[in-house]
Design an enzyme around this catalytic site. Structure first.
Site: not given
Ligand code: SER
Length: 321
Positions: A38, A142, A146
């Site tokens: 970006i 997150y 995923k």
């Molecule tokens: N390393 C990443 C995080 O801490 C985990 O996939 O968000």
């Protein structure tokens, strides 16, 4: 004659992306890799395009112009940052994936890599040797993005024959680029304090054991999975891969073997809850069986290399100024 692959990487300025871009340049030739992010990276050597992956038309035109055959889609917001803006994180992580999935189908991209994470697991999963297949109840946006991404990957494979491959990365530790916004970031930050011989304040408690992986292993896993014969890939959501597992206290002990006076102070914050919901160690036997995955780095080797490399970097920087 084997057709020359043309590679596109999103999130190429990131912790993994920056190292993966170089590795892919070595493998496929500098001119056959297009790194995107970006914002610009002034130091990048090779083809670089500014790309917001939310912009489908720009993504498509870069894919067409460069006759891209493989995409590594690394752009994403990580676990800790993601909790600050949950809906924005969902939007960015999922919309960018859809754009990459769709452009791959429309433009006949041969292979796609999508990184997943240990964050897909929730508090209900067994902590030790967490199995490849288990109910996924993530606690972060997150992680939710995923899990959704893994399932969409399988959907595009099943319905559009898109050869999309994925690993669930543990926390990645490397000396090249700092991670940003993750819960496992402490395991990189700690080394910067160690080499400056100052104490480290850790945002996780001392006994929070998490799965981690050294950068070289993480990159090799990515390349080996992408190179594996299609017929050997039995998991079309995402593969568990393990490197090592340790707690902040164990990492501190490893550093103390080199810096005996080094100390970590513990001040857990909101990230503790995230870390406590994740596995402590990962069962990666399916990846081992399917594409011969085998990690090479343990905590002591990783610690030694991190300290040597960061000291060298610091020295070079000082000489330049
Ligand atoms: N390393 C990443 C995080 O801490 C985990 O996939 O968000």
């Amino acid at each position: 004659m084997i057709k020359q692959e043309k590679i596109l990487i999103t999130g190429a300025n990131g912790q993994l992306g920056s190292v993966l871009a170089k590795r892919l340049q070595e493998k496929h030739g500098v001119n056959n890799v297009v790194a995107t992010d970006i914002v610009a990276d002034e130091d990048f050597v090779g083809n670089f395009e500014i790309l917001d992956v939310l912009d489908f038309e720009r993504l498509k035109s870069i894919v067409i112009q460069n006759e891209i055959t493989q995409i590594y889609h690394l752009a994403a917001i990580l676990s800790a940052s993601g909790e600050k803006h949950p809906k924005r994180t969902w939007d960015i992580n999922t919309k960018t994936l859809f754009n990459v999935l769709d452009v791959s189908v429309i433009q006949n991209v041969n292979k796609l890599f999508f990184p997943s994470s240990i964050a897909v697991y929730g508090t209900n999963a067994p902590k030790i040797n967490t199995p490849q297949s288990y109910e996924l109840t993530p606690t972060t946006v997150y992680g939710i993005s995923k899990v959704a991404g893994e399932n969409w990957a399988k959907y595009y494979f099943d319905n559009y024959d898109l050869d999309i491959r994925s690993v669930r990365y543990p926390g990645v530790i490397g000396h090249q680029t700092l991670p940003g916004g993750g819960t496992t970031d402490y395991a990189v930050d700690i080394f910067y304090k160690a080499i400056n011989e100052t104490n480290f304040e850790c945002f996780l408690s001392k006994n929070t054991t998490l799965p981690m992986i050294y950068m070289d292993d993480a990159i090799r896993a990515t390349i080996e999975l992408m190179d594996a014969p299609k017929k050997s890939i039995s998991i079309r959501t995402s593969y568990n891969i393990a490197g090592m597992s340790f707690s902040p206290e164990e990492l501190t002990y490893a550093i103390q073997k080199i810096y005996p006076n080094f100390k970590t102070l513990y001040k857990p914050d909101f990230r503790q809850k995230i870390a406590s919901s994740w596995p402590s160690s990962i069962d990666d036997s399916v990846a081992k069986k399917d594409w011969n995955w085998n990690p090479l780095f343990g905590i002591d080797e990783m610690t030694k290399i991190m300290i040597e490399e960061l000291k060298l970097k610091q020295k070079t920087k000082l000489q330049k100024t």
